[in-house]
Design a protein around this motif. Sequence first.
Motif, short mmCIF file in Angstrom:
data_model
loop_
_atom_site.label_atom_id
_atom_site.label_comp_id
_atom_site.label_asym_id
_atom_site.label_seq_id
_atom_site.Cartn_x
_atom_site.Cartn_y
_atom_site.Cartn_z
N ALA A 115 0.84 -1.20 0.00
CA ALA A 115 0.00 0.00 0.00
C ALA A 115 0.88 1.25 0.00
O ALA A 115 1.84 1.34 0.75
CB ALA A 115 -0.90 0.00 1.23
N SER A 116 0.52 2.20 -0.85
CA SER A 116 1.33 3.41 -1.00
C SER A 116 0.91 4.47 0.01
O SER A 116 0.43 5.55 -0.33
CB SER A 116 1.20 3.96 -2.42
N ILE A 117 1.06 4.17 1.29
CA ILE A 117 0.67 5.09 2.36
C ILE A 117 1.64 6.28 2.38
O ILE A 117 2.85 6.09 2.39
CB ILE A 117 0.68 4.37 3.72
N PRO A 118 1.12 7.50 2.37
CA PRO A 118 2.01 8.67 2.38
C PRO A 118 2.85 8.75 3.65
O PRO A 118 2.53 8.10 4.66
CB PRO A 118 1.03 9.85 2.30
N GLU A 119 3.91 9.54 3.60
CA GLU A 119 4.73 9.80 4.78
C GLU A 119 3.85 10.45 5.85
O GLU A 119 3.05 11.35 5.56
CB GLU A 119 5.89 10.72 4.44
N ILE A 120 4.01 10.01 7.09
CA ILE A 120 3.23 10.56 8.19
C ILE A 120 3.93 11.80 8.73
O ILE A 120 5.12 11.74 9.07
CB ILE A 120 3.05 9.52 9.31
N MET A 177 -6.30 1.44 7.83
CA MET A 177 -5.32 0.51 7.30
C MET A 177 -5.97 -0.48 6.34
O MET A 177 -5.39 -0.85 5.32
CB MET A 177 -4.62 -0.23 8.43
N THR A 178 -7.19 -0.91 6.66
CA THR A 178 -7.89 -1.84 5.77
C THR A 178 -8.12 -1.20 4.41
O THR A 178 -7.95 -1.85 3.37
CB THR A 178 -9.23 -2.27 6.39
N TRP A 179 -8.50 0.08 4.38
CA TRP A 179 -8.69 0.76 3.10
C TRP A 179 -7.39 0.80 2.32
O TRP A 179 -7.36 0.48 1.13
CB TRP A 179 -9.21 2.18 3.32
N TRP A 180 -6.31 1.18 2.98
CA TRP A 180 -5.02 1.28 2.28
C TRP A 180 -4.59 -0.07 1.72
O TRP A 180 -4.00 -0.16 0.65
CB TRP A 180 -3.95 1.84 3.21
N HIS A 181 -4.89 -1.15 2.45
CA HIS A 181 -4.42 -2.46 2.02
C HIS A 181 -5.33 -3.12 0.99
O HIS A 181 -4.92 -4.06 0.32
CB HIS A 181 -4.26 -3.38 3.23
N THR A 182 -6.56 -2.61 0.86
CA THR A 182 -7.50 -3.28 -0.05
C THR A 182 -8.00 -2.39 -1.18
O THR A 182 -8.32 -2.88 -2.27
CB THR A 182 -8.72 -3.82 0.71
N GLU A 183 -8.08 -1.09 -0.95
CA GLU A 183 -8.69 -0.19 -1.93
C GLU A 183 -7.69 0.66 -2.70
O GLU A 183 -7.97 1.09 -3.82
CB GLU A 183 -9.71 0.73 -1.23
N SER A 184 -6.55 0.96 -2.10
CA SER A 184 -5.60 1.84 -2.77
C SER A 184 -4.88 1.08 -3.89
O SER A 184 -4.89 -0.16 -3.93
CB SER A 184 -4.57 2.39 -1.77
N GLU A 185 -4.25 1.81 -4.79
CA GLU A 185 -3.56 1.20 -5.91
C GLU A 185 -2.29 0.49 -5.44
O GLU A 185 -1.51 1.05 -4.69
CB GLU A 185 -3.20 2.26 -6.95
N HIS A 186 -2.13 -0.74 -5.87
CA HIS A 186 -0.96 -1.56 -5.50
C HIS A 186 -0.20 -1.95 -6.77
O HIS A 186 -0.75 -1.98 -7.85
CB HIS A 186 -1.39 -2.83 -4.76
N SER A 187 1.06 -2.29 -6.56
CA SER A 187 1.87 -2.83 -7.65
C SER A 187 2.30 -4.25 -7.25
O SER A 187 3.26 -4.42 -6.51
CB SER A 187 3.10 -1.97 -7.91
N PRO A 188 1.57 -5.27 -7.67
CA PRO A 188 1.87 -6.63 -7.23
C PRO A 188 3.21 -7.13 -7.72
O PRO A 188 3.69 -6.72 -8.78
CB PRO A 188 0.72 -7.46 -7.82
N ALA A 189 3.81 -8.00 -6.92
CA ALA A 189 5.09 -8.59 -7.30
C ALA A 189 4.89 -9.57 -8.45
O ALA A 189 3.83 -10.21 -8.57
CB ALA A 189 5.71 -9.30 -6.10
N PRO A 190 5.89 -9.71 -9.30
CA PRO A 190 5.73 -10.52 -10.52
C PRO A 190 6.00 -12.01 -10.29
O PRO A 190 6.89 -12.59 -10.91
CB PRO A 190 6.78 -9.92 -11.45
#
Length: 310
Positions: A115-120, A177-190
Amino acid sequence: MSAKPPIVCLLGPTGTGKTGAAIAISRRMPASVINFDSRQVYKDFPIITAQPDAEERAACPHHLYGFLPTGEKMTAARFVELAMEKIEEVRDRGRLPILVGGTGMYLRSLLSGIASIPEIPEDVRAGVLARIRAEGPQRLHAELEKVDPEYAARIHPNDTQRNARAAEVYAATGRTMTWWHTESEHSPAPYDALKVGMKIGLDELEPHLARRISAMLEQGAMDEAVAAYEKCPDPEAPGWTGIGCAELLAFLRDEMSLDAARGRWIKNTRAYAKRQLTWFNKETDIHWFAPGDNGPVCDLVEKWLVGKND
């Protein structure tokens, strides 16, 4: 033939024989084990965190175990970076990468993308840490249960690091955290991953966990904790937050008797195993086996790899 390189993921609750299954696979084909347990990365606690012993490590190469100092923090993002490096290293040597562990968030972050969580902002982080020190993590966990019950169910109320992280992310972004891990844009490993799970019922697992903790104490878990405390006496250090470490630290700080610490260790381990089962039971693509069912596990892996090459 699959365009993505294959990896095998051995997962499940603590104490269900995942390392034994990985070693059994390595006897049939060249393979290397890569850890994805958030506690087994700490070098000061090989006994308490049940890291593979010398005999198990001698059976095949093991990576990402026991390398992190007690005072240093491990994150899902850092794990993904390290794991991807090791996967490529293992593949370059012509071996099958077998990821072994029970930290579901680490594995999901690797396979589905971090998850691309911004810097806090520093003031938000400082405010949360001040609350942790004044109120304890339990208050933050109670608040988390209201705004993000799914994530709250996966972490212990006493887990300082994860409760603080969830609170600071929500405070800074307005997203759980659930939103960030499920709804935000991810880049899956190949990778093309075969997920193999090891599990038994909690009632059957609990006495095994109690025996294992007794064995750890006989093997020198207390000496391990004493030595770690001499090097890092900060009770807030990330390495001390793990189950077993936290309970023995409480004994060393005269906060409870050894019998009480052992009892809490058993109780917290069972609760952790329950949370692991809850997490993994939501996955739909896991092939489940009973502990010690290593022959059928190896058969499945061989059949799956053959299919990748057809």
